[in-house]
Design an enzyme around this catalytic site. Structure first.
Site, PDB file in Angstrom:
ATOM      1  N   ASP A  69     120.278  52.014  12.940  1.00  0.00           N
ATOM      2  CA  ASP A  69     120.586  50.669  12.474  1.00  0.00           C
ATOM      3  C   ASP A  69     120.213  49.699  13.590  1.00  0.00           C
ATOM      4  O   ASP A  69     120.130  50.075  14.759  1.00  0.00           O
ATOM      5  CB  ASP A  69     122.067  50.550  12.106  1.00  0.00           C
ATOM      6  CG  ASP A  69     122.329  49.425  11.121  1.00  0.00           C
ATOM      7  OD1 ASP A  69     121.475  48.522  10.994  1.00  0.00           O
ATOM      8  OD2 ASP A  69     123.393  49.434  10.471  1.00  0.00           O
ATOM      9  N   TRP A  70     120.009  48.448  13.238  1.00  0.00           N
ATOM     10  CA  TRP A  70     119.455  47.469  14.190  1.00  0.00           C
ATOM     11  C   TRP A  70     120.467  47.211  15.310  1.00  0.00           C
ATOM     12  O   TRP A  70     121.509  46.596  15.106  1.00  0.00           O
ATOM     13  CB  TRP A  70     119.089  46.195  13.442  1.00  0.00           C
ATOM     14  CG  TRP A  70     117.660  46.139  13.000  1.00  0.00           C
ATOM     15  CD1 TRP A  70     116.792  45.108  13.215  1.00  0.00           C
ATOM     16  CD2 TRP A  70     116.892  47.132  12.295  1.00  0.00           C
ATOM     17  NE1 TRP A  70     115.549  45.397  12.689  1.00  0.00           N
ATOM     18  CE2 TRP A  70     115.586  46.628  12.121  1.00  0.00           C
ATOM     19  CE3 TRP A  70     117.187  48.406  11.804  1.00  0.00           C
ATOM     20  CZ2 TRP A  70     114.571  47.343  11.481  1.00  0.00           C
ATOM     21  CZ3 TRP A  70     116.186  49.123  11.154  1.00  0.00           C
ATOM     22  CH2 TRP A  70     114.900  48.591  10.997  1.00  0.00           C
TER      23      TRP A  70
END
Length: 799
Positions: free
Chosen positions: A229-230
């Site tokens: 995930d970012w």
């Protein structure tokens, strides 16, 4: 050149460079070796392709795209083919906007109605989430675009999501939280899987070798790319060793440098680097091949799909016969949501729609005699005395009143959780005043998750639209007027009160060690086991027609149980019914839910028409995770097969026996279980209202709980809120303010509130997402820990 050959021709430095993004939405290209950039974009209910300004929280504008109903709505359709069609449309728009991988769908479980991101997830039931998630993946990937299933695993609250530790017992982890991902991976073969922000039983998901290697690749056979995930990746070398392929976003030159150094020093196996580089290169190969086939992208056709999806996802909760409305009725249309509908969620999934309906315009298009009253402020939900009086007066002089109400944006969003399950006071007051003025009142609810409805006995009808996308306005009005017969069924339980849920007001868990005390008892599983009546049970939904069930039959084949019954439309108009099949063990030696959804099938019938509905059930409907030897088992004995219209509406039953030596499944039948301390586990064997204690969970977890993380020494994983214990740490808040200042100018008040909630729990490493070099973060950590010389040197060297 295939991916294997391309990777074998790269240097160690080039391989390492592939493992972190080149920018916010692109991977690193090595054009000299035939490897181009892969372009990512947020989903999951539409495309959020950003051209100028990049973020993963929906702050900057994005290209116009079709906004489909969110997953919480779409799941109520119980229609695999429809979800797959929505996925294909998203894939076509991705191709049109030069996107290679869509970040979605999300198949995380709904532990509590309060999770701020519940609108992005399908269901409280892992089977529904897995089946519909797989359908979405098939649709997206049918257009030569990759789907990235998210967020693996245990990402079930937004509070402290980037630093929290989801502590889950083995049974719940396998049966509830991994099960939907397993189904998607095994049946739909997604190109990518996104790792969650949180820790899972002590280890960050992005560097969790058991999760990524043993389970995802080893047990499930996943062959695609794993992507963080970012801003989720914590330690670069540990992540690659554990099986993470791509760290996003970029640029992260520090990540590649650390991996290269680790390989050259012998700290990291060259095989681990080669494996990760291959998966990234193979993702690029798939994307390159996908670009070579043209697909038509017709945004008008996609709008019609969005309309059908909104219609099929709507759930009729109450109706005393007032619906459908008469076309010559004088209608009072009340509530700001009639003009400014709440049609999507906030955060990374926020879409700029190509077109947007509103219910008021739909009433006018239908040539209904209607007047409008605002009722409340659309942003805050507050209602003044003047607004309430105006609405009540309009309702009193009209034949029927339709109130549009629910949850404003600021009540639910990615990044924070709801505090209570209530609607705004202004919405509640409006509904009560209008119902008192005119008993012929219909309430249309808009929102992403359940709400307490103390007023629910007052209206003549209640129609739940959830977040119904860009065409929800016309869909709602067409249902109200009888042009469409509602057929949606709830994919989550709607409690009477928050206190009735397994977690009650203990969600979100404000401790960063989040104990999943309820184990497998979420949603209808808990309500059934504890004997609590919900406001509306899982699988519930009314229709303008009626359906009868008969002639149930169950047969056991070599590898499955096949159940069938005849469904007849016994009413006066065409309609669709979702038949739900539940499995109920009659005796058991292990604790478990009273009944479990095993299959569902939706059928559309004309008045008087009958159809034979057939459902096939595999071993997953019967199995449980045997903690004693770490494998799946099925208890020998008799099972009741229930044909239902909801989890609480049983229409027909049959019984079958599963006997050792004659089982239709590959999973071994379990005659006896290893001895357990039933006294210590009593809350799970005899579930009672009020939830579960820490002591009972500790006994269930059956091993030392992951240790609490000390505040000091500070690390790149330390959240900003922990730094307040030092003078220098308090200055870090100013760094956050500086980083956010320019972006904040583009935010509305709701977005600013979201960012305020997120900032305190933001780990220092997440500064890299704003372009701060990781060496500067390391320097700040050194300074905070009193290592001034080395810290200042790192900051000065990289600033």
């Amino acid at each position: 050149m295939d991916a294997g050959a391309a990777v074998s021709s790269l240097t160690t430095a080039e391989k390492a460079s592939l493992l972190a993004g080149a920018s916010h939405w692109k991977s690193v290209p090595i054009e000299s070796h035939g490897i181009s950039s892969v372009t990512f974009s947020d989903g999951p209910h539409g495309l959020r392709k950003q051209e100028k300004g990049s973020d993963h929280l929906g702050i900057h504008k994005s290209n116009p795209a079709t906004c489909f109903p969110t997953a919480s709505a779409l799941a109520c359709s119980f229609d695999e083919s429809l979800v797959e069609e929505v996925g294909a449309a998203i894939g076509e728009e991705a191709r049109d906007q030069h996107v290679d991988v869509v970040l979605g769908p999300g198949v995380n479980m709904k532990r509590s109605p309060l999770c701020g991101r519940n609108f992005e997830y399908f269901s409280e039931d892992p089977y529904v989430s897995g089946v519909l998630g797989a359908a979405m993946v098939r649709g997206i990937q049918s257009r030569g675009v990759g789907a990235c299933v998210k967020h693996l695993a245990g990402n079930n609250q937004e509070h402290a999501r980037m630093v929290g530790d989801s502590v889950i017992d083995e049974r719940a982890l396998h049966e509830m939280y991994l099960a939907p991902f397993e189904h998607v991976v095994r049946t739909a073969h997604p190109w990518a899987v996104m790792t969650a922000y949180n820790r899972l039983n002590g280890t960050y998901c992005s560097q969790h070798p058991w999760l990524l290697r043993d389970v995802l690749r080893g047990e499930w056979g996943f062959a695609g790319a794993t992507i963080s995930d970012w801003g989720a990746a914590s330690e670069s070398v540990a992540s690659v060793a554990a099986g993470l392929d791509l760290c996003m976003p970029g640029p992260r030159g520090d990540y590649a440098d650390a991996v290269e150094r680790a390989v050259l020093s012998g700290e990291l196996s060259p095989d681990a680097l080669d494996e990760a580089a291959f998966h990234v290169a193979d993702l690029e190969r798939r994307a390159r091949q996908g670009r070579q086939t043209a697909y038509e992208c017709d945004y008008d056709r996609h709008a019609e799909i969005a309309y059908r999806a909104a219609c099929e996802s709507a759930v009729l909760l109450e109706n005393d016969g007032i619906l459908p409305l008469s076309s010559d009725a004088k209608v009072a249309v009340i509530g700001s949501f009639a003009l400014l509908p709440r049609y999507q969620g906030a955060g990374s999934s926020r879409i700029d729609p190509v077109r947007l309906d509103d219910p008021w315009s739909a009433f006018l298009d239908a040539r209904i005699e209607a007047d409008y009253a605002q009722g409340y402020d659309a942003a805050t939900g507050d209602a003044s005395d003047e607004q309430l009086e105006e609405a009540a007066a309009l309702a009193a002089r009209s034949d029927v009143a339709v109130v549009f109400a629910g949850l404003p944006d600021r009540f639910e969003s990615e990044g924070f959780d709801r505090k209570l399950m209530v609607m705004p006071k202004g919405h509640v007051a409006l509904i009560e005043r209008v119902c008192a003025a005119n008993p012929k009142t219909v309430v249309v609810l808009q929102g992403g998750s359940p709400m307490e409805m103390p007023w629910r006995d007052s209206p003549a009808a209640v129609l739940l639209m959830y977040l119904s996308g860009c065409r929800g306005g016309h869909a709602a009005v067409d249902i109200l007027l009888g042009r469409v017969n509602p057929s949606g069924k709830l994919a989550e339980t709607w409690p009477v009160r928050l206190q009735d849920t397994a977690l009650g007001r203990k969600f979100p868990d404000t401790d960063r060690e989040v104990l999943y005390r309820e184990s497998i008892f979420t949603g209808y599983r808990y309500f059934d086991a504890a004997g609590i009546d919900p406001a509306y049970p899982f699988g519930f939904g009314r229709s303008y027609t009626t359906f009868s069930y008969d002639a149930a039959a169950v047969s056991v084949t070599r590898d499955a149980v096949v159940a069938s019954c005849t469904v007849t439309n016994s009413g006066a108009c065409e309609g669709a019914e979702t038949v739900q099949l539940y499995i109920e063990p009659l005796q058991r030696t292990v604790f478990g839910e009273p009944r479990r959804l095993a299959a569902f099938s939706k059928v559309t019938l004309a008045p008087g028409e009958s159809a034979r509905v057939r459902m096939t059930v595999d071993e997953r409907a019967f199995r449980f995770w045997d903690v004693s030897d770490g494998s799946w088992r099925i208890e020998e004995g008799r099972y009741r097969v229930l044909f239902c219209a909801s989890s609480r509406d049983v229409r027909l039953t049959c019984e079958i026996d599963l006997v050792a030596g004659r089982a239709p499944f590959a999973v071994e039948l379990a005659k006896r279980q290893a001895p357990v301390d039933r006294e210590a586990l009593a809350p799970y064997y005899e579930v009672r209202p009020g939830g579960f204690s820490d002591d009972a969970f500790a006994a269930l977890y059956a091993k030392p709980l992951p240790p609490r993380r000390p505040v000091r020494p500070f690390t790149p994983d330390s959240p900003v809120s922990d730094l307040a214990t030092t003078f220098l740490g308090r200055q870090a808040f100013r760094i956050v303010d500086l980083l956010m200042a320019r972006t904040a100018k583009r935010m509305n008040d709701d977005m600013k509130a979201m960012m305020d909630e997120i900032a305190a729990d933001m780990p220092l490493r997440s500064f890299t997402s704003a372009g701060i070099p990781f060496a500067v973060v390391e320097g700040l950590v050194d300074i905070l820990n009193g290592r001034w010389a080395s810290g200042i040197a790192k900051v000065v060297r990289r600033s």
